[in-house]
Design an enzyme around this catalytic site. Structure first.
Site, PDB file in Angstrom:
ATOM      1  CB  CYS A 112      -8.039   5.935  -0.751  1.00 21.86           C
ATOM      2  SG  CYS A 112      -7.421   4.713   0.426  1.00 21.86           S
ATOM      3  CG  HIS A 252      -7.770   9.624   0.673  1.00 18.24           C
ATOM      4  ND1 HIS A 252      -8.823   8.946   1.237  1.00 18.24           N
ATOM      5  CD2 HIS A 252      -6.669   8.843   0.876  1.00 18.24           C
ATOM      6  CE1 HIS A 252      -8.385   7.816   1.756  1.00 18.24           C
ATOM      7  NE2 HIS A 252      -7.081   7.730   1.551  1.00 18.24           N
ATOM      8  CG  ASN A 282      -7.500   5.655   4.744  1.00 16.26           C
ATOM      9  OD1 ASN A 282      -8.512   5.745   4.036  1.00 16.26           O
ATOM     10  ND2 ASN A 282      -6.301   5.411   4.245  1.00 16.26           N
TER      11      ASN A 282
HETATM   12  O1  UT7 Z   1      -5.057   5.785   1.723  1.00 18.05           O
HETATM   13  C1  UT7 Z   1      -3.917   5.348   1.054  1.00 18.05           C
HETATM   14  C2  UT7 Z   1      -3.284   4.323   1.890  1.00 18.05           C
HETATM   15  N1  UT7 Z   1      -2.408   4.680   2.936  1.00 18.05           N
HETATM   16  C3  UT7 Z   1      -1.778   5.850   3.173  1.00 18.05           C
HETATM   17  O2  UT7 Z   1      -1.976   6.867   2.577  1.00 18.05           O
HETATM   18  C4  UT7 Z   1      -0.739   5.812   4.281  1.00 18.05           C
HETATM   19  C5  UT7 Z   1       0.445   6.672   3.946  1.00 18.05           C
HETATM   20  N2  UT7 Z   1       1.465   6.582   4.956  1.00 18.05           N
HETATM   21  C6  UT7 Z   1       1.320   7.018   6.225  1.00 18.05           C
HETATM   22  O3  UT7 Z   1       0.309   7.536   6.578  1.00 18.05           O
HETATM   23  C7  UT7 Z   1       2.485   6.867   7.177  1.00 18.05           C
HETATM   24  O4  UT7 Z   1       3.642   6.446   6.476  1.00 18.05           O
HETATM   25  C8  UT7 Z   1       2.212   5.872   8.336  1.00 18.05           C
HETATM   26  C9  UT7 Z   1       1.175   6.482   9.288  1.00 18.05           C
HETATM   27  C10 UT7 Z   1       1.698   4.552   7.805  1.00 18.05           C
HETATM   28  C11 UT7 Z   1       3.476   5.613   9.146  1.00 18.05           C
HETATM   29  O5  UT7 Z   1       4.023   6.841   9.599  1.00 18.05           O
HETATM   30  P1  UT7 Z   1       5.578   7.150   9.408  1.00 18.05           P
HETATM   31  O6  UT7 Z   1       5.858   8.416  10.075  1.00 18.05           O
HETATM   32  O7  UT7 Z   1       5.881   7.051   7.946  1.00 18.05           O
HETATM   33  O8  UT7 Z   1       6.243   5.996  10.256  1.00 18.05           O
HETATM   34  P2  UT7 Z   1       7.293   4.897   9.763  1.00 18.05           P
HETATM   35  O9  UT7 Z   1       6.747   4.009   8.722  1.00 18.05           O
HETATM   36  O10 UT7 Z   1       8.558   5.593   9.487  1.00 18.05           O
HETATM   37  O11 UT7 Z   1       7.466   4.017  11.084  1.00 18.05           O
HETATM   38  C12 UT7 Z   1       8.034   4.563  12.241  1.00 18.05           C
HETATM   39  C13 UT7 Z   1       8.026   3.543  13.378  1.00 18.05           C
HETATM   40  C14 UT7 Z   1       8.402   2.133  12.966  1.00 18.05           C
HETATM   41  O12 UT7 Z   1       9.263   1.630  13.975  1.00 18.05           O
HETATM   42  P3  UT7 Z   1      10.860   1.572  13.739  1.00 18.05           P
HETATM   43  O13 UT7 Z   1      11.033   0.689  12.550  1.00 18.05           O
HETATM   44  O14 UT7 Z   1      11.278   2.995  13.495  1.00 18.05           O
HETATM   45  O15 UT7 Z   1      11.359   1.015  15.012  1.00 18.05           O
HETATM   46  C15 UT7 Z   1       7.089   1.375  13.054  1.00 18.05           C
HETATM   47  O16 UT7 Z   1       7.266   0.021  13.426  1.00 18.05           O
HETATM   48  O17 UT7 Z   1       6.716   3.476  13.945  1.00 18.05           O
HETATM   49  C16 UT7 Z   1       6.380   2.103  14.152  1.00 18.05           C
HETATM   50  N3  UT7 Z   1       4.935   1.958  14.111  1.00 18.05           N
HETATM   51  C17 UT7 Z   1       4.165   2.134  15.195  1.00 18.05           C
HETATM   52  N4  UT7 Z   1       4.460   2.456  16.474  1.00 18.05           N
HETATM   53  C18 UT7 Z   1       3.440   2.583  17.330  1.00 18.05           C
HETATM   54  C19 UT7 Z   1       4.153   1.668  13.042  1.00 18.05           C
HETATM   55  N5  UT7 Z   1       2.852   1.645  13.425  1.00 18.05           N
HETATM   56  C20 UT7 Z   1       2.851   1.941  14.754  1.00 18.05           C
HETATM   57  C21 UT7 Z   1       1.810   2.072  15.717  1.00 18.05           C
HETATM   58  N6  UT7 Z   1       2.153   2.401  16.980  1.00 18.05           N
HETATM   59  N7  UT7 Z   1       0.513   1.905  15.401  1.00 18.05           N
END
Ligand code: UT7
Length: 325
Positions: A112, A252, A282
């Site tokens: 990105c 971004h 994104n």
């Molecule tokens: O552009 C550069 C590339 N990417 C980024 O900049 C992304 C940077 N990171 C983020 O934006 C965030 O870390 C995410 C949006 C990807 C995830 O948010 P988070 O608050 O960090 O969530 P997490 O990784 O702690 O996951 C929490 C839970 C997990 O379940 P468990 O393990 O706690 O039971 C995931 O499996 O949320 C679950 N989960 C979802 N639940 C519902 C992950 N994706 C989803 C979804 N719907 N789409």
């Protein structure tokens, strides 16, 4: 001296909402909205490609700049989702747009951060050779990642954005760019499919590895906040300015919570940050030029404004640019 002559962008017509995603994978509008700020994203039609979207953004910026394809002396195209492995997308854009046999190249795989890095490269190209450089950020991510993986699929959208840069004073001047890379974190965010490590074959097809975006979201989150805010402050320091001089930051758009954290670290009010993630998700290297195009068209930027572009992506790569309108 590198100046921006015009702004352009393109977004596909098809809109996919969070509720649409909730019909396909185990997710909800509430989860996506609260964790990311995304409400909908655009998805390219079957007859669109990275090249056609890039050309659409290029045509948009040519019109905005009052230029024709013949005027362009070089093309730099940033993408992680190229039309093909080889040749690069910029060559296809050069021909499709009807440019002369000018040099073109892709800045590929810098995630990105690609567009802001490309602006930096264009700046140095113009410094050695006063020419007009078409700089494009384009991404057709929807076709490259697994629609079954809720961890990644819901985050992304397809789009393109572009500027034309040149040596003569124009609508905005790129005063300075700070960029950096930490390849020690390369494995935190990868799309290995199609490369030599993970070539397309029966095995990767059977394993579902051909479209697997691997991401440790939390680590990306933390580093994105740190690098985008630090690079923004550093680029301001280099031009003898501080955050209080900034009219608008165009960050971004990966996650609204990342944007908010960057804003708080920089100590700026909400109205100083441009946000359109709710509409597009994104869109990789297209987020910054698309947002800048919208900010200009929506009169969020006035003549005299100091604007900071800041981006972070796979690599890890990051970059921040100070742009004087
Ligand atoms: O552009 C550069 C590339 N990417 C980024 O900049 C992304 C940077 N990171 C983020 O934006 C965030 O870390 C995410 C949006 C990807 C995830 O948010 P988070 O608050 O960090 O969530 P997490 O990784 O702690 O996951 C929490 C839970 C997990 O379940 P468990 O393990 O706690 O039971 C995931 O499996 O949320 C679950 N989960 C979802 N639940 C519902 C992950 N994706 C989803 C979804 N719907 N789409």
């Amino acid at each position: 001296m590198a100046h921006i002559m015009g702004f352009g962008g393109y977004t596909p017509e098809r809109i996919v909402t969070n509720d649409d995603w909730a019909q396909l994978v185990d997710t909800t509008d509430e989860w996506i909205t609260q964790r990311t700020g995304i409400k909908r994203r655009r998805v390219a039609a079957d007859d669109e490609s990275t090249m056609t979207m890039a050309v659409a953004a290029a045509e948009s910026v040519l019109e905005d700049s009052g230029l024709v394809p013949d005027d362009i002396d070089e093309i730099i195209l940033a993408t992680d989702t190229p039309e093909m492995m080889t040749p690069d997308t910029s060559a296809l854009v050069q021909h499709q747009l009807g440019c002369r046999n000018i040099p073109t190249y892709d800045l590929a795989g810098s995630g990105c951060a690609g567009f802001v890095q490309a602006v930096d490269v264009a700046r140095s190209r113009i410094a050695v050779d006063p020419k007009k450089v078409l700089v494009i950020g384009v991404e057709l991510i929807s076709r490259m990642i697994s629609p079954k993986d809720r961890n990644t699929a819901v985050l992304f959208g397809d789009a393109a954005g572009a500027v034309i840069m040149g040596p003569e004073p124009a609508r905005a001047e790129v005063l300075n760019v700070v960029s950096g890379t930490d390849g020690g974190n390369a494995e935190i965010l990868t799309l290995a499919a199609g490369g030599t490590r993970n070539p397309f074959n029966e095995v990767t097809l059977a394993n579902g590895d051909y479209n697997r975006l691997v991401m440790d979201g939390r680590k990306v989150f933390v580093e994105a906040v740190r690098r985008m805010s630090e690079a923004s402050v550093e680029v301001l320091r280099r031009i003898g300015k501080s955050v209080s001089d900034v009219a608008l930051v165009i960050p971004h758009q990966a996650n609204l919570r990342i944007i908010e954290a960057v804003r708080k670290r920089m100590g700026l009010d909400e109205d100083k940050f441009f946000v359109n993630i709710q509409e597009y998700g994104n869109t990789g290297s297209a987020t910054v030029p698309l947002a800048m195009w919208e900010a200009v068209n929506n009169d969020r930027i006035q003549k005299g404004d100091l604007v900071v572009l800041t981006a972070f992506g796979a690599g890890f790569h990051w970059a921040a640019a100070a742009v004087q309108f």
